[in-house]
Every structure is written in C-alpha cells, then in structure tokens.
Design a protein around this motif. Structure first.
Motif, mmCIF file in Angstrom:
data_model
loop_
_atom_site.group_PDB
_atom_site.id
_atom_site.type_symbol
_atom_site.label_atom_id
_atom_site.label_comp_id
_atom_site.label_asym_id
_atom_site.label_seq_id
_atom_site.Cartn_x
_atom_site.Cartn_y
_atom_site.Cartn_z
ATOM 1 N N PRO A 51 0.815 -1.228 0.000
ATOM 2 C CA PRO A 51 0.000 0.000 0.000
ATOM 3 C C PRO A 51 0.840 1.265 0.000
ATOM 4 N N SER A 52 2.085 1.154 0.435
ATOM 5 C CA SER A 52 2.968 2.321 0.465
ATOM 6 C C SER A 52 3.581 2.556 -0.903
ATOM 7 N N GLU A 53 3.841 3.817 -1.211
ATOM 8 C CA GLU A 53 4.493 4.154 -2.469
ATOM 9 C C GLU A 53 5.986 3.819 -2.400
ATOM 10 N N GLU A 54 6.623 3.844 -3.564
ATOM 11 C CA GLU A 54 8.023 3.461 -3.642
ATOM 12 C C GLU A 54 8.899 4.328 -2.745
ATOM 13 N N GLY A 77 14.145 -5.192 -3.748
ATOM 14 C CA GLY A 77 14.978 -3.997 -3.724
ATOM 15 C C GLY A 77 14.209 -2.767 -4.150
ATOM 16 N N PRO A 78 14.874 -1.630 -4.215
ATOM 17 C CA PRO A 78 14.198 -0.379 -4.572
ATOM 18 C C PRO A 78 13.759 -0.352 -6.029
ATOM 19 N N ALA A 79 12.864 0.581 -6.336
ATOM 20 C CA ALA A 79 12.338 0.776 -7.696
ATOM 21 C C ALA A 79 11.741 -0.532 -8.189
ATOM 22 N N SER A 80 12.123 -0.963 -9.385
ATOM 23 C CA SER A 80 11.573 -2.205 -9.933
ATOM 24 C C SER A 80 12.243 -3.440 -9.358
ATOM 25 N N GLY A 81 13.341 -3.253 -8.603
ATOM 26 C CA GLY A 81 14.000 -4.373 -7.951
ATOM 27 C C GLY A 81 14.987 -5.092 -8.854
ATOM 28 N N GLU A 113 19.260 -3.753 1.214
ATOM 29 C CA GLU A 113 19.284 -3.332 -0.184
ATOM 30 C C GLU A 113 18.501 -4.270 -1.086
ATOM 31 N N SER A 114 18.074 -5.436 -0.569
ATOM 32 C CA SER A 114 17.296 -6.387 -1.372
ATOM 33 C C SER A 114 15.816 -6.374 -1.013
ATOM 34 N N LEU A 115 15.423 -5.496 -0.115
ATOM 35 C CA LEU A 115 14.036 -5.458 0.350
ATOM 36 C C LEU A 115 13.327 -4.226 -0.199
ATOM 37 N N PRO A 116 11.986 -4.333 -0.359
ATOM 38 C CA PRO A 116 11.117 -5.469 -0.051
ATOM 39 C C PRO A 116 11.061 -6.463 -1.204
ATOM 40 N N VAL A 117 10.515 -7.655 -0.918
ATOM 41 C CA VAL A 117 10.295 -8.648 -1.963
ATOM 42 C C VAL A 117 9.112 -8.190 -2.818
ATOM 43 N N ARG A 118 9.328 -8.110 -4.139
ATOM 44 C CA ARG A 118 8.296 -7.570 -5.035
ATOM 45 C C ARG A 118 7.619 -8.653 -5.872
ATOM 46 N N SER A 119 8.327 -9.695 -6.186
ATOM 47 C CA SER A 119 7.720 -10.765 -6.978
ATOM 48 C C SER A 119 8.501 -12.042 -6.768
ATOM 49 N N LEU A 120 7.896 -13.143 -7.187
ATOM 50 C CA LEU A 120 8.468 -14.472 -6.985
ATOM 51 C C LEU A 120 8.155 -15.311 -8.209
ATOM 52 N N VAL A 121 9.164 -16.025 -8.697
ATOM 53 C CA VAL A 121 8.998 -16.914 -9.852
ATOM 54 C C VAL A 121 9.403 -18.314 -9.421
ATOM 55 N N LEU A 122 8.476 -19.293 -9.524
ATOM 56 C CA LEU A 122 8.723 -20.678 -9.156
ATOM 57 C C LEU A 122 8.656 -21.530 -10.412
ATOM 58 N N GLY A 123 9.712 -22.346 -10.652
ATOM 59 C CA GLY A 123 9.817 -23.035 -11.928
ATOM 60 C C GLY A 123 9.585 -24.527 -11.907
ATOM 61 N N ASP A 124 10.066 -25.233 -10.891
ATOM 62 C CA ASP A 124 10.011 -26.697 -10.909
ATOM 63 C C ASP A 124 8.714 -27.178 -10.276
ATOM 64 N N ILE A 125 7.609 -26.943 -10.979
ATOM 65 C CA ILE A 125 6.294 -27.297 -10.426
ATOM 66 C C ILE A 125 5.457 -28.107 -11.409
ATOM 67 N N HIS A 126 6.024 -28.422 -12.587
ATOM 68 C CA HIS A 126 5.213 -29.053 -13.628
ATOM 69 C C HIS A 126 5.424 -30.563 -13.720
ATOM 70 N N ARG A 127 6.403 -31.118 -12.978
ATOM 71 C CA ARG A 127 6.649 -32.556 -13.065
ATOM 72 C C ARG A 127 5.591 -33.328 -12.290
ATOM 73 N N GLN A 146 12.302 -9.732 6.189
ATOM 74 C CA GLN A 146 11.073 -10.203 5.551
ATOM 75 C C GLN A 146 11.187 -11.709 5.376
ATOM 76 N N GLU A 147 10.171 -12.405 5.832
ATOM 77 C CA GLU A 147 10.184 -13.865 5.744
ATOM 78 C C GLU A 147 9.942 -14.312 4.303
ATOM 79 N N LEU A 148 10.747 -15.263 3.847
ATOM 80 C CA LEU A 148 10.551 -15.897 2.549
ATOM 81 C C LEU A 148 10.630 -17.407 2.756
ATOM 82 N N SER A 149 9.499 -18.075 2.621
ATOM 83 C CA SER A 149 9.417 -19.511 2.881
ATOM 84 C C SER A 149 9.006 -20.241 1.606
ATOM 85 N N TYR A 150 9.679 -21.351 1.331
ATOM 86 C CA TYR A 150 9.332 -22.205 0.199
ATOM 87 C C TYR A 150 9.170 -23.630 0.707
#
Length: 1141
Positions: free
Chosen positions: A516-519, A560-564, A615-629, A534-538
């Motif tokens: 909700p906060s701006e950049e 990270g900042p801006a687009s990350g 410098e790596s926060l906040p988490v903006r997106s997540l891509v998970l790849g090995d899910i199709h097997r 920030q918690e990141l759990s897989y």
C-alpha cells in the motif's frame, strides 16, 4: 520590480553626483525588464539640499505585433524537408483584457497535439491524443491585466519547458514525434479564440509575424488579423482599503425615472460595498454590495474569484433589474421610485471616513478590489477627470491601474493544501492533506513507530511521515511495540501460505506482491531503520530451487528499490550465492546440496528464513519453476516487511565545552523553514542553532532556564518568538523544540506548552537568504555555547548526522546516554526503566503486568476445579540453612510488612480469592463473603486469635472488574478497594512461630465451592505467581485443572498482527490472539486462588505436624495435596511458603 511586489531585487548601490552640474552615468551589466522602478535613497550631501534628477535609457528593441479579434488566427506549416532537432522552441508576448482564449495549437503526428490556452487568467498547457486530453502544466495568474506577458514553450530532448514571465516549469514528455510542432492554426474550440495582441511570435529563430507581413506562403493569416495592437485602453481604479471610495454626481436625466448604472469589478474578498445612493423623495438608500461572494439578491455565486464581473443596474417606473455577467439577472418589482435625489451623490466602494456633510451610510465593510468601465446611462465615466479632481471626489484610490495581486499563484500552500485569499492575505485549507500549519508545511504525524512509543503509545495502526515536512507522503503502518524492539510492519496483498497449482499452459508460477505504500515511502522506511527483515518460505515436495542440469535456477525472486533486482539466494545466505540458510549452516537434508528442496525428495520439506539485506528489500515478486513434473508440489509465503530502530531519532551529540560547536552547510529555507530537535542540559542558557546571511539570520537559543527564543530576520527587521515554561528546562531531561517560519507566520513549540505565534508583515519581504555555515551548539564568534545534549535535529524533514560530525570535532562527543531520566515514567506498575545505547526498555520481571510498558494485564479464567500452587523460600533461608540450630530459634523473626494486590471478576459469593500460608502456620485469606463483601482473615501470631477485616463494600460479585489491595506495615493493616481506603487496623503483628491449632472449620465449607471467574495482576510482595504460571512456568509452579489466559478488563479482540500460540496450564495448546491488558508494576511472593481449598484445610494440620518433626531433614519431601500434582515439585524446605490461587 516585476509584476509581483515580492519580486524586489536590490542590484547595487549607485553613488550620485557631488555638485549641481555634473552627470553620473551607469550602464547595467544585464538588461532589466520591469514594470516599476523603486529608488531607495541611502544618503545625501549634508551641506546641500535633497534633490534628484534621473533619466532612464531603454535598449534597442524590435517589435512585430499582430492583433486578433477572437475570430482570426495565424497558421504556420513546416516544410516537409524540415529535419528533426533535439531542441525546438516557440516564444511570444501577449496582452489581453479577456481571461480566456487559445494562444497556440500545435499539431503533430498520430493525432498528437499541444494546446496552450488562457483560462480564467491562467495559462494552461494541454496534450491531446486519440485517447483523450491531459493537462500538463498551469502557470501564471491574472494574465488578463492588459500588460505584456512573455511566454516560451521549449522542447529539450524528452522534456518540455514552459516559461511564463521568468517562471519555468519542467516536465518529462515523450510522444515519439519528429518534429514535435507541425503547425500554428485554428484552435480545437473555435469559440475560444484569442482576443488581444501578440508580439514577436518566434518559432526557433523565425519571426512568424514578420513572415506573415512579408507574404510568406508558410504563414497564412485567417480572418480579420491586423499587424497592429488596437486593444482598447480601459482605466481601472483600485480600492486599496476599507476607507477607499469613489464619489460621482448623479445625472440630471435620471429625474425622468430611467436609471442605468454599469460597472466591472474584481476582488478576492467575500464582502464589500459596490454602490450606494439616496432615494428621491424617500428617506432611504440603495445598496448594491457583495456578501458571502454573492450579490445582495443572490443572483450568482463565486464573485470573489479575482475575475472581472460586470454588473448592470436598470430601473424604469416600478421595475428594477440587476444583470451580472450579461445574464438576464433578476427582476424585482417595487413601489419605491428608484431615481436618486437631485442633490444626491453616487458612492462606489464605500463612504468617506468623515461624512463632510454628505449623506452616505455603509452597512457592511468597504470594497477592496478593482473597478472599470463605470457607465452612467451607457456613457463611460472618464476616470482620468476624476484623478485630476475635475469630476467627483475620491479617497485612497489608485487610478489608471488595477493593483490586484493573486496571492495563490504561485501557491504557498504545500502538500496539496487548497489556497483561498482575500485582498490582503491568503489562507491554506489543510484538510485531508496530513499536514498542518499556516501553509500546510508541518506533518501531523510522527516520523517512526519509535517516536510514537516514546510518547507512551502502544501497539496499533499509525500514520508515519518519514521525512516530516519533506515531499514523501504519510503512510499507514502497524506499529508493534514489544519489550525488546519497536517494529514497523508494512503488509502486502498476500502474506498467507499459498499453494502452487501446476498448469499445463506454463512451466512457471508468477506471484507479485503489492504494497500500500508508495516506492519513496518504502525506501525511506528501510533507509532510516537500523534493521529490516522479511520472511521468505518455500515448502516443497519434489520441487527444486536451483538444482538444474545447466546450472540455471528454477526459481528466483525480485526485491529492492524501484523495480528491484533478480536474486537467487534464500534466507540469510550471501547475495548471488544461490544458497539457502541450511547451506550456510551446513545442515541441509542432503549435504551435497545447498538447499533442502534441491535434494528433490518425495516428501515435504522447506527452505525458510528471514531476508535481512536491506538493499534487497522489499520482496516484489516471486517466480517458481520446478512445479510441472508429476508429483511436484509447492507452497510459498512472503511475510510482511518488518523494520525496527530509528537511526534519526537517536542521532545525538553531547557538547561538553562552551566553545565547542558543529557546523554544517548553509540551511536553505527561503520560504518555509521548520527546525525540530530534542535537548537536555543542566545549564541555564546556551545557543542551539544559528545561520547568518548578509542581513538575514535565523537563531534558536535557551535564553534562560525557563525560556526558549526563536529569532530571525528576512529583511523586515529582527523578530522574536518566545515560549516561557513554569518549570525549569535545565533539569537534565529531554525537552522537544519545534520552530517554523513561513511567509505567513513564525511559531515556536516547546514540549506540550502552548505554541507562540508571530505574524509576518503583509506585503513584506518573504525570502530568507542565508550564506554562512549552519552552526549547532555555538558559533565561531560567540563564546557562550550550549552545554548538554542535542538529539534528532531535523531541518525541513532532513536529519543532520550529529554523531558523524561529532566524532571528528573536539569538545563534542557522539551519542548521549541517560534516557531513563526522561522516559522512566512510561514504565508503569513498578516496571523498571533500563538504559540502552539507543533508548530504553521497561523491565517487567518484578511486575504483575507485561508489555512494552508493563501495561498489559496478565489474567486467567478459573473454574471451580482449577488451582495454582506457587512455592517460594523465605528471605532468610540461606542463613537458616547454614545453621544447625532448630527452627524454633527463628520463631521470633518477624516480617515487617506485606503487600498484596489483585483484580477479579466473578458472580460467585461466597468465593475464596487468595490464600497465603507459611510453615509456621501464619496465613492470610482474602475472600468474598455471602454478602458480596471483601473479607480478609489474618493469622499473624500464635498467641492471638484470627484477625478478621471487612471492607463493607457490598455486591462485589456483580460480574464487574474490581481491584483489592492489602498492605501491612509493622502493626498497621490497610484494606483498599478500587484504590480507596476501606479499613485501617492497628496492632496487627505477624511472627513466624509454631502453632498447633488448625484453621477454622467454616473455611473448609467456604473453600469447597472453589472459585469461578477471572483473576488478574496477582501480586504478593516481589512475586507474581499468576504471571509466572501463564508466561514463564517453572518448577515452583504447579497447576491443577485448566487456566486459560484471558482478559478480565475487556473481551479479547483478534489482532491480525500479533497472533500467538498460548499454552494453557492443563497441558493443552490453544491458539489465541494477543490479549490486551492493564499496566501494573507489582512485587508478589505467592498467590493461591482456592479451588480445592477444602482438601487443603483437611490435610493441613497433619502436614504441619509432620513437617515440624522433619524440620531439620531438608532432604525428605512432602506432598502438596492442594496442587493436584503431588509429584510435580521437588523443592522442600522447612521454611517454605505455599501460595494457592
């Protein structure tokens, strides 16, 4: 001087001649474009008389003029061979009497166009495309004043510059056209053509008006355009104050009954008299005035908008009409003949201050504004004759000019505040902006959760404004105040554990997290915090993170900042390492991999940890790849952003010498300046801050032990704002200071004292011009500096790094200890303030309460079969154990006092509340009798009977919360209910001696019912047994039945930010929300709420007798039948006390 009275610039001083004949000539280095010239004599020849002779020479100037009548236009078409350049410009001068009209319409490719138009006296630049239009910029105000105004529109690469009378607005603008401007032609709205004059219309270096005069085929004139400026000249008059008036004689032709009066006016005031005169043959008058921005007949609203409005008053026989802005207006029928008396006078704007024999009454305030085009029976009044005193009379008028000033352009209202104005002043409406003050400059909110905590606030939602008066807007966050840290928590759109569903359409799963906060708000919070995480759990089952054949990671996240940036490390592993936390700790499921999920096991496991690299926060997106097997399953969770520690709030410096100071670059606060800081000192005076200019300055100092002074000069003379305190400010405690100076006023606030205000002079100088260094704690020229600490110094929302500068400055030390002297009062209920390097914390270990300020009650719900037993050893146990003497030696030892307190809520009576006993058969029983009264029984001495005290407070078993306090000091016992003394008993003595007699039989019957209700904040001396049982269970506590944490004060409410798992004392696990509480600080030794007190009383006598024999055998144990867990305790001692709840 330019068009604004605030544009005065002193170029230099010019020495004149020293005799009557010689001529002194000066040539300015740069030409000056001005409307007025102001001379300020500095000195003259003391031997002669004062005189002045002055000639001003203009510069060579080329003028090409075109006149437009509102239906004509000039079209310029570029050659097809014209090449695109990185820079294009169009410049012109214009003057007009109309407040609306299109100046320029430039058409480009793909339906793109620019439109520069005058709208209500302001210049607006619009961009139009196939998808619609957009306002790019608005500049200027009151440009329909019949004076020349310079306009320049310039494209520099991908930016547009619009300049109006030397005021420039820069805006990014990319439309991908070559070239940008293709034509100057008829505007989009034909009825909004420009009516007035243009001069020197230049496209780049081409003078288009000159080309039109020469008949160039590229420039075509449409309609009745002329190469001259024939704009009519209208004489205006300015009513400068409430005493201004214009007096004109009535016309003799009005005696026929036909009256016609017309005028135009403009004003910022909501009220003012326009016209008044006496009626013919009637004892009465006519008043035409503006009230609440409306004419008296309320014909039309909004007449105080600064625009020209026309008014016509016509009368014929018994019909009266008033027309405003050429509308039909209102028509009224009256039986009173309107024509004025033959000897009457017309008064415009007001009445003479002293009647002078003239009949003029003004029921409202005088008019302040401009009038022009005064017409009597259709004939324009020659105001120049009025100026020459050949017609009528006047006072306090400026004739042949309209001196109206738009004080809202440019607007001095910041942060979206709405500007309104009157003739002499303006006002800023700061509603819904989050800011306050005369110019909406100061933020209403604190910069961090840390500041809210030190104001005594507890956990909750708060608005924080990280940079105060800076450009970053306030943001709503959750502040979690814990005993150790103060956390700022920013949620996003998905903080839950989310399973990943395999899809046949894609081999990857994408998740985006929206905050909700701006950049800028996020970056500022992370930057000023000491720590962020920030918690990141897989969670995975046959779903890998990085174990691919070609080394390319299957999954990654962006943060990270801006687009990350893309990251492939997980948890606290090093950036770029492609490892997880288990690889860093060398405890992965398979040692050949650096992540648990990379082992690719067909079982559920996880790689979870906290990301702590800011410098790596906040988490903006997540891509998970090995899910199709086949068999692959996964789930992820990205927690909220959590930060603690405010580096700015604790940034401090200690000045230990009067000659020491810190210096920083010049403070730039020309129009608005706010300065805030905290200080503590034992000195009675000292300089906090000073910055000087050639003449201007700004200074804040402690002038005495009870007074802070804020002084400054912006060219209008020195001004001071003082705040006096009834209490000394040199008490070595933190005090807050906030000073603000803007174009309207200066204010000073010290702690919570009323603010002191000093209004700025109207139409005075407003720019604060400083050029020296900014000095903190002293100056190089003054010997009396500041001794003490200065902390959290902010200037216009920017925190100065005092610690960094102090570390390299002699006589100044970074940091400042001793916070408990100021903040200890926040630790409630006997919580102890503990000093920290940055701040303080409250130690609640000796309090019956918990929480950041020891303010949250510790409460438990009891059932009749529930009990808690707590065992503690006597204070003299060590000395007793070290002796081989019999315990009877200690029978004369007497405790000097008891301190017992608790709160309860129950509907049961009678009911036991608390039981305390010792090995020596002393006991204290607090209960509610059958009448609902507090009932206290003391057995204090073996040679005395049981003492019975009653509070006489009726109906305590009413289901409401009640508090009880029992205090004994020597031979005096006090019983208080709701902090009110109910009983005072003298000659009560407690001694530790053996007694063979047991408890009275009536207690056994009372205890058999047990206690059903809620107990909280239980304390006996220095021990808090209920708190120990619920929060910190150990071997001294045993529980029978189930005690569930609850709130006696109010029903527990769910809190999505602070949910936790609470263990009930029966061994069951219950998930509840963190419960609210009441702050308390207590010292309690043992408390027992009697649930199975009957069993205890029956076995008590035999237990005492057995233990008396075994007093010298500490190794042998004894049972505690009341606890319900006889094998749970292994602490045995002859001098043990039992406390039962």
């Amino acid at each position: 001087v330019g068009s604004s009275p605030h544009a005065l610039v002193l170029l230099q001083a010019f020495p004149g001649n020293s005799n009557a004949d010689s001529v002194v000539q000066y040539k300015l280095d740069q030409p000056v474009i001005a409307r007025y010239l102001r001379l300020i004599p500095l000195d003259w020849n003391p031997t002669g008389r004062i005189g002045l002779r002055l000639e001003i020479y203009g510069c060579r100037y080329t003028s090409e003029v075109a006149g437009f009548d509102g239906k004509s236009s000039l079209v310029y078409r570029l050659s097809a061979r014209t090449s695109w350049t990185a820079r294009e410009s169009i410049s012109l001068k214009f003057k007009t009497l109309r407040n609306s009209g299109t100046l320029l319409h430039a058409k480009g490719q793909r339906d793109h166009s620019l439109n520069l138009a005058l709208e209500r006296g302001k210049l607006l630049l619009h961009h139009h495309s196939g998808s619609g239009g957009k306002l790019l910029v608005s500049l200027g105000s009151l440009l329909d004043d019949q004076h020349w105004h310079h306009v320049k529109l310039e494209r520099l690469g991908s930016h547009l510059n619009l300049t109006v009378d030397k005021t420039t607005h820069l805006r990014p603008f990319i439309i991908g056209l070559k070239p940008l401007i293709h034509g100057l032609q008829t505007p989009i709205l034909p009825n909004r053509n420009f009516h007035g004059c243009l001069e020197n219309l230049l496209y780049s270096e081409l003078n288009l008006i000159k080309l039109a005069k020469q008949g160039s085929p590229q420039v075509v004139a449409l309609g009745n355009m002329t190469f001259s400026c024939s704009e009519p000249v209208f004489v205006a008059v300015t009513f400068t104050d409430s005493h201004s008036f214009l007096q004109l004689p009535v016309l003799t032709s009005w005696q026929s009954g036909v009256v016609s009066i017309a005028l135009q006016f403009r004003t910022w005031n909501k009220a003012g008299l326009l016209l008044t005169f006496d009626l013919q043959q009637q004892e009465g008058s006519v008043f035409l005035y503006v009230s609440e921005a409306r004419l008296r007949l309320q014909i039309r609203a909004g007449l105080n908008d600064g625009q020209w409005h026309s008014v016509e008053l016509n009368s014929m026989e018994n019909r009266l009409s008033v027309t405003v802005d050429r509308d039909e207006g209102a028509t009224a029928h009256t039986s009173i003949p309107l024509p004025p008396a033959a000897d009457s006078q017309l008064f415009f704007g007001g009445c003479p201050a002293h009647g002078g024999g003239l009949s003029c009454r003004n029921p409202i305030q005088g008019f302040q504004g401009c009038m022009r085009l005064l017409k009597l029976d259709g004939q324009t009044v020659d105001l120049i004759k009025v100026q020459e005193r050949r017609l009528g009379n006047y006072s306090d008028l400026k004739i042949d000019m309209c001196g109206i000033i738009d004080r809202c352009s440019p607007s001095h209202c910041e942060h979206g505040g709405r500007c309104t104005q009157s003739w002499r002043n303006f006002h800023c409406n700061c509603s819904n902006s989050g800011y306050r003050g005369a110019t909406c400059h100061s933020s209403k909110y604190e910069p961090s959760c840390e500041v809210y905590k030190h104001q005594g606030d507890t956990s909750g939602h708060f608005y924080v404004d990280v940079d105060g008066s800076g450009p970053i807007k306030p943001q709503l966050v959750y502040c979690n105040m814990t005993e150790d840290q103060t956390w700022i928590i920013i949620q996003h759109n998905n903080t839950e554990l989310t399973p990943v569903q395999a899809s046949a359409d894609t081999n990857q799963h994408f998740a985006s997290f929206l905050y909700p906060s701006e950049e800028k708000q996020l970056s500022a919070v992370i930057s000023q915090s000491e720590h962020c995480e920030q918690e990141l759990s897989y969670h995975c089952r046959k779903s890998r993170l990085s174990n691919s054949l070609d080394g390319t990671p299957f999954s990654w996240w962006v943060g990270g900042p801006a687009s990350g940036q893309i990251h492939n490390f997980w948890g606290e592993a090093l950036p770029g390492s492609r490892q997880c936390a288990c690889g860093l700790q060398d405890n992965c499921l398979d040692s050949s991999f650096y992540c648990n999920c990379d082992a690719d096991y067909d079982l559920w496991t996880e790689d979870s940890d906290l990301l702590t690299q800011k410098e790596s926060l906040p988490v903006r997106s997540l891509v998970l790849g090995d899910i199709h097997r086949p068999g692959s399953e996964a789930a992820y969770r990205v927690g909220p952003l959590r930060c603690h520690g405010d580096k700015n709030f604790w940034n401090a410096a200690f000045f230990d010498k009067e000659t020491s100071y810190l210096h920083f670059p010049t403070f730039h606060g020309e129009l608005n300046a706010d300065i805030s800081f905290l200080f503590k000192t034992t000195s009675s005076s000292g300089l906090f801050l000073e910055n000087l200019g050639i003449k201007d300055f700004i200074r804040i100092e402690l002038s005495s032990s009870t007074e802070v002074v804020f002084s400054f000069d912006v060219g209008n003379g020195p001004l001071e704002v003082k705040v006096h305190s009834d209490l000394p400010l040199n008490d070595d405690r933190w005090h807050s200071v906030r000073a603000e100076r803007n174009v309207k006023e200066a204010s000073l606030r010290v702690d919570g004292l009323p603010a002191a205000l000093q209004e700025a002079p109207t139409d005075g100088f407003i720019h604060l011009q400083l050029n020296s260094q900014l000095f903190i704690g002293g100056t190089a020229s003054r010997q009396k500096g500041f001794l003490g600490c200065i902390r959290s110094l902010q200037l216009n929302g920017v925190t100065l790094d005092l610690e960094e500068r102090a570390s390299i400055t002699p006589g100044v030390r970074p940091g400042c200890p001793g916070h408990c002297s100021s903040y200890a009062a926040l630790c409630q209920n006997q919580g102890r303030c503990v000093e920290r390097a940055s701040g303080f914390s409250c130690d609640c270990s000796r309090s019956a309460y918990t929480g950041v300020f020891c303010h949250e009650e510790v409460s438990g719900s009891f059932e009749p079969t529930t009990s808690i037993t707590y065992i503690v050893k006597e204070p003299y146990e060590e000395s007793k154990n070290s002796s081989s003497l019999h315990s009877s030696i200690y029978s004369d030892i007497t405790l000097r006092g008891d301190d017992v307190s608790l709160s309860f809520r129950t509907s049961q009576s009678p009911a036991p509340l608390l039981y305390v006993s010792s090995f020596y058969r002393q006991y204290l029983i607090l209960l509610i009798n059958k009448h609902g009264e507090d009932f206290l029984r003391y057995k204090l001495h073996s040679n005395r009977d049981e003492e019975v005290l009653s509070s006489r407070v009726m109906n305590l078993a009413d289901g409401r919360l009640h508090s009880v306090t029992v205090r004994r000091q020597a031979d005096t016992v006090r019983l208080a209910h709701e902090n009110k003394l109910m009983f005072l008993y003298f000659n009560a003595v407690i001694c530790f001696c053996s007694e063979s007699e047991g408890l009275s039989a009536d207690l056994a019957g009372l205890a058999s019912a047990g206690f059903s209700g809620c107990l909280s904040a239980v304390r006996f001396g220095a021990i808090c047994p209920l708190k120990a049982a619920l929060l910190r269970p150990d071997g001294r506590v045993s529980v029978a039945g189930a005690v569930v944490a609850s709130s006696c004060a109010a029903p527990a409410q769910a809190d999505s930010y602070a949910a936790e798992t609470t263990h009930s004392l029966s061994g069951k696990i219950r998930t509840t929300a963190a419960f609210p509480g009441v702050i308390a600080v207590v010292i309690f030794i043992v408390v027992c709420a009697a649930a199975i007190l009957a069993r205890f009383i029956c076995l008590r006598k035999e237990t005492y007798r057995n233990q008396e024999v075994k007093a010298a055998q500490p190794g042998e144990g004894r049972a505690f039948p009341f606890s319900g867990q006889p094998d749970s305790l292994s602490v045995q001692s002859e001098n043990q006390k039992e406390f039962f709840i």
